[in-house]
Structure formats: structure tokens, C-alpha cells
Design a protein around this motif. Structure first.
Motif, mmCIF file in Angstrom:
data_model
loop_
_atom_site.group_PDB
_atom_site.id
_atom_site.type_symbol
_atom_site.label_atom_id
_atom_site.label_comp_id
_atom_site.label_asym_id
_atom_site.label_seq_id
_atom_site.Cartn_x
_atom_site.Cartn_y
_atom_site.Cartn_z
ATOM 1 N N LEU A 49 36.928 4.360 42.002
ATOM 2 C CA LEU A 49 37.761 3.280 41.998
ATOM 3 C C LEU A 49 36.818 2.042 42.777
ATOM 4 N N ALA A 50 36.721 0.908 42.560
ATOM 5 C CA ALA A 50 36.057 -0.035 43.366
ATOM 6 C C ALA A 50 36.999 -1.301 43.363
ATOM 7 N N ALA A 51 37.117 -1.757 44.867
ATOM 8 C CA ALA A 51 38.126 -2.901 44.997
ATOM 9 C C ALA A 51 37.186 -3.948 45.771
ATOM 10 N N VAL A 52 37.578 -5.443 45.111
ATOM 11 C CA VAL A 52 37.039 -6.285 45.660
ATOM 12 C C VAL A 52 37.658 -7.291 46.330
ATOM 13 N N VAL A 53 37.272 -7.561 47.512
ATOM 14 C CA VAL A 53 38.128 -8.156 48.721
ATOM 15 C C VAL A 53 37.755 -9.340 49.051
ATOM 16 N N PRO A 54 37.921 -10.596 48.696
ATOM 17 C CA PRO A 54 37.203 -11.753 49.130
ATOM 18 C C PRO A 54 37.482 -12.042 50.453
ATOM 19 N N LEU A 55 36.312 -12.543 51.034
ATOM 20 C CA LEU A 55 36.343 -13.329 52.294
ATOM 21 C C LEU A 55 36.106 -14.838 51.923
ATOM 22 N N ASP A 56 37.104 -15.325 51.403
ATOM 23 C CA ASP A 56 36.681 -16.638 50.742
ATOM 24 C C ASP A 56 36.925 -17.794 51.540
ATOM 25 N N SER A 57 36.329 -18.833 51.241
ATOM 26 C CA SER A 57 36.789 -20.076 51.828
ATOM 27 C C SER A 57 36.354 -21.236 50.698
ATOM 28 N N SER A 58 36.907 -22.411 50.966
ATOM 29 C CA SER A 58 36.991 -23.442 49.766
ATOM 30 C C SER A 58 37.011 -24.796 50.206
ATOM 31 N N ASP A 59 36.413 -25.657 49.660
ATOM 32 C CA ASP A 59 36.593 -27.065 49.984
ATOM 33 C C ASP A 59 37.915 -27.437 49.606
ATOM 34 N N ASP A 60 38.278 -28.630 50.064
ATOM 35 C CA ASP A 60 39.596 -29.178 50.033
ATOM 36 C C ASP A 60 40.080 -29.747 48.451
ATOM 37 N N ILE A 61 41.300 -29.752 48.044
ATOM 38 C CA ILE A 61 41.557 -30.210 46.687
ATOM 39 C C ILE A 61 41.959 -31.687 46.857
#
Length: 214
Positions: free
Chosen positions: A33-45
Motif C-alpha cells: 500500500l502506497a499513500a501520497v500525502v501532499p504538502l501543497d501550496s498554491s498561487d491565489d485564484i
């Protein structure tokens, strides 16, 4: 007595060979079992203070390793397609889209212990390629005037740490975690006008698996 001693010597030699965990020329495959856990950030919309968020996902993971030396391996990490929900706080919309991705990752790992050790901790560096496809807005996104979602593919560096435990001559169990540099640009339309948003996903990938050594 000589026959007995010879027999014990043979048994001892066979036992010593069996406990060698990883040695040059070995090939082993792990699946789990592989789990992808994003440590994400994003520009504003749209000049707001809200961006895009990529949610976690889990799938069947697979690694194939070849021992270049007793301590260094070449590893290919793959998986069945991960499907991620994409959400935003913009306008209180919540989940607005989905995407699928395949993240093949090529690693060079270093094993710290000698081949005879059953516990084999390792760490490595490598390169990741992430292919995004089947990108689409759901009804919530469409009702908000969003359409034509497309995510750029990504190349980036990868790091990993893990440990194998050699159960017997062929079978092993493994736990590992990767950090992958995944950066994409989301292209989409709002009421027919084209827009784009940069998203840094940069996930941790956790995997627990069972392996077989050939």
C-alpha cells in the motif's frame, strides 16, 4: 566423526548463505500500500486569497530493485494510478475537480548494513516524473463556470529512507517514505476566460510492502 564435521560445515555454509540479505546482483520486487500525502501550496485564484488544494490518495505501490553492489541499489518506484480530489476555499466551493497521476521514480539507494544483516536500513536520491491525466471539473466546478482543466506534467528530485527486514532467503518486509518535488501549473477557464495557477504538491509518499528476492 569426520563425516559429522563435514556435514556440520555444509549446514553452516548453507545457513550463512541464506542469511545474506542484499548482495550484488540480487533482484527483488516489493508490493504494498502506497499513500501520497501532499504538502501543497498554491498561487491565489482570481486575485483572491484562496488557492487550489490537492487531497491525499492511496493505491497499490510497486518497487523493483537491482543491487549494483552489496550496498548500492537502483530502484524503480511505480504504482497503479492515484486519483486526487482538487478543492478550493474560493467562494466556499470545496471539491471542484479530480485528476489522476502516475509517478514513476528512479532512485539510487545506499544500504548501511553488511549483507549478512537481516535489518537493512537505507536512504537514497533520485528523479521523479509525474504524468497528470483525466483532469476534469465536477458538477460543483462546472456550476461555478469552471471548464477545460489541464495540469502540466512534472519533473523533480526525490529523496527516500526505508528499511527492509529479511524474513528468510527470499521473502522480506519493508517500510519506506519518499519526498518528491512535484510542481505543476493548472490551466482552466472561468466563464470562458483562460487562467492558470501554479501548484506545488511536493508530497510525502508512505509505503508498507512485502518483497520477494530472486
Amino acid at each position: 566423526m569426520k563425516k559429522t564435521l563435514c556435514g556440520l560445515a555444509v549446514i553452516s555454509a548453507l545457513f550463512s548463505a541464506n542469511v545474506l540479505a542484499h548482495q550484488q546482483g540480487d533482484i527483488f520486487v516489493r508490493a504494498g500500500l502506497a499513500a501520497v500525502v501532499p504538502l501543497d501550496s498554491s498561487d491565489d485564484i482570481l486575485d483572491s486569497n484562496d488557492g487550489l488544494k490537492v487531497n491525499s490518495a492511496a493505491q497499490l505501490g510497486l518497487t523493483i530493485d537491482y543491487m549494483l553492489t552489496d550496498h548500492i541499489s537502483l530502484e524503480l518506484l511505480g504504482a497503479t494510478p492515484f486519483e486526487h480530489d482538487i478543492s478550493t476555499d474560493f467562494g466556499g466551493l470545496g471539491e471542484v475537480a479530480t485528476t489522476k497521476q502516475l509517478p514513476p521514480t528512479l532512485m539510487v539507494n545506499y544500504y548501511f548494513n553488511e549483507p549478512a544483516a537481516k535489518w537493512q536500513p537505507y536512504a537514497g536520491v533520485g528523479v521523479n516524473f509525474t504524468n497528470f491525466y483525466d483532469n476534469s471539473f465536477n458538477d460543483t466546478g462546472k456550476d461555478a463556470g469552471l471548464s477545460d482543466l489541464d495540469l502540466d506534467n512534472s519533473w523533480g528530485a526525490a529523496l527516500d529512507i526505508g528499511v527492509d527486514y529479511q524474513v528468510n532467503e527470499h521473502w522480506l518486509v519493508n517500510a519506506a517514505v519518499w519526498y518528491t518535488d512535484i510542481r505543476t501549473t493548472a490551466h482552466y477557464k472561468v466563464a470562458g476566460d483562460e487562467h492558470s495557477t501554479n501548484v506545488d504538491i511536493n508530497p510525502l509518499v508512505f509505503m508498507a510492502s512485502v518483497g520477494y528476492k530472486f
